[in-house]
Enzyme design. Structure first.
Site, PDB file in Angstrom:
ATOM      1  N   GLY A  91      90.267  35.693  46.563  1.00 50.35           N
ATOM      2  CA  GLY A  91      89.508  34.784  47.413  1.00 50.35           C
ATOM      3  C   GLY A  91      90.240  34.488  48.706  1.00 50.35           C
ATOM      4  O   GLY A  91      90.202  33.373  49.218  1.00 50.35           O
TER       5      GLY A  91
ATOM      6  N   THR B 208      83.319  33.989  36.780  1.00 53.21           N
ATOM      7  CA  THR B 208      84.059  34.161  38.029  1.00 53.21           C
ATOM      8  C   THR B 208      85.370  33.378  38.031  1.00 53.21           C
ATOM      9  O   THR B 208      86.432  33.929  38.336  1.00 53.21           O
ATOM     10  CB  THR B 208      83.197  33.703  39.217  1.00 53.21           C
TER      11      THR B 208
ATOM     12  N   TYR C 192      72.636  23.714  30.291  1.00 51.00           N
ATOM     13  CA  TYR C 192      73.495  23.937  31.460  1.00 51.00           C
ATOM     14  C   TYR C 192      73.417  22.770  32.439  1.00 51.00           C
ATOM     15  O   TYR C 192      72.337  22.315  32.799  1.00 51.00           O
ATOM     16  CB  TYR C 192      73.067  25.224  32.165  1.00 51.00           C
TER      17      TYR C 192
END
Length: 335
Positions: free
Chosen positions: A55, A155, A211
């Site tokens: 990143g 991720t 979620y």
């Protein structure tokens, strides 16, 4: 860190002093929330070191890359968008012509991409002293990764878990041959405190009905801490000269993590200069844990504001850390 020198070096910081964070008290390290990445690495010679920063093309990843390069570290920018990475590299080279920077593509939400990156890095025969697992997404709508795993967990945690596993032998060899301590740094968040009540929803990782964006984010950041904790224990048992730690960079203005929350992002940009860290301050703890000699031999800890912090009870749960490790191995190495 053995091999790092502390010559008297000049210090320059053009941007840091404008937005001093309101809580600037110094901790035992001598640094505080208002310390910058340049300040916590002042005088350190990292010219013998090679690092990967994930990143590295946005936010604190850019500043982490810049400051490591400023200290002489050979930095490999692991980025999803290679063009953006090359633009950052060019910008840093204009400021630091001697900087050693390479750009490689990596999409942490894809295990195939992680495996390809690791294979290419190994083929380069570069050493690896520092692995800075910095990339991340925050509070995204429910989505699945290319491997059909909830995106934030995939991720923020799973991609870094696999990357670390694949590059660990390279780090071990580098530590042996260079006689310099290796360091693995997981950029977590104080958001780990708002994970689901059970910490990690092993049986419901892909449950869209249950979620909640922020709980899922907290879960992935808790996983970052637990990963570093379990890895530190395993490295200690192997008597390998590599340490693994996690950290909270701070609440930071001017990053793109909040792109999925327009109103919050807008308000944050307006008010953040009064109570949030700027980018040089936000990258400080990462650079401190990666380079500062005070951290030598310290492993399995959680840092904030360039000092050892106190994470949640769940983050200290060794059994949970072991269970997450086994779960992550299962997901990254399917039968």
């Amino acid at each position: 860190m053995r091999g790092l020198m502390w010559p008297c070096a000049g210090f320059s910081n053009k941007t840091a002093k404008g937005n001093m964070w309101i809580f600037g008290w110094k901790g035992p390290s001598g640094f505080s929330a208002s310390s910058t990445a340049e300040e916590v690495t002042q005088g350190i010679d990292g010219s013998a070191l090679a690092a990967i920063v994930t990143g590295a093309s946005s936010g604190i990843g850019v500043e982490t890359t810049r400051v490591l390069a400023l200290r002489g570290v050979h930095v490999v920018m692991a980025v999803r968008n290679a063009d953006a990475g090359r633009n950052v590299k060019e910008s840093i080279l204009k400021e630091i012509p001697s900087a050693k920077i390479d750009v490689m593509e990596l999409d942490l939400s894809s295990m195939a991409s992680v495996r390809k990156f690791a294979s290419q890095y190994q083929s380069s025969n570069l050493p690896l002293n520092l692995l800075i697992n910095n990339a991340g997404v925050m509070a995204t709508p429910f989505m699945l990764s290319q491997d059909k795993i909830e995106l934030q967990f995939a991720t923020n945690h799973l991609g870094h878990f696999l990357l670390t596993d694949l590059l660990l032998e390279t780090m071990k060899r580098t530590a042996r041959e260079s006689n310099i301590e290796g360091r693995i740094v997981n950029v977590s968040s104080e958001g780990h405190r708002i994970a689901y009540s059970e910490g990690i929803c092993f049986d419901k990782i892909n449950d869209e009905s249950g979620y909640y964006t922020w709980y899922a984010y907290g879960q992935s950041k808790l996983a970052n801490i637990l990963h570093a904790k379990e890895l530190a224990q395993r490295l200690k048992e192997e008597e390998v000269e590599i340490i693994a730690n996690s950290l909270h960079p701070g609440a930071i203005i001017s990053t793109n993590l909040m792109r999925h929350h327009g109103l919050i992002n807008t308000v944050g940009q307006m008010l953040g200069k009064y109570f949030l860290k700027n980018i040089p301050q936000g990258a400080a703890t990462t650079c401190y844990v990666a380079l500062n000699p005070q951290v030598k031999g310290v492993s399995g800890e959680y840092f904030l504001d360039s000092n050892i912090g106190n994470p949640s009870a769940k983050a200290k749960d060794a059994d949970l850390a072991k269970k997450l490790w086994d779960f992550s191995c299962t997901l990254t190495n399917p039968k």
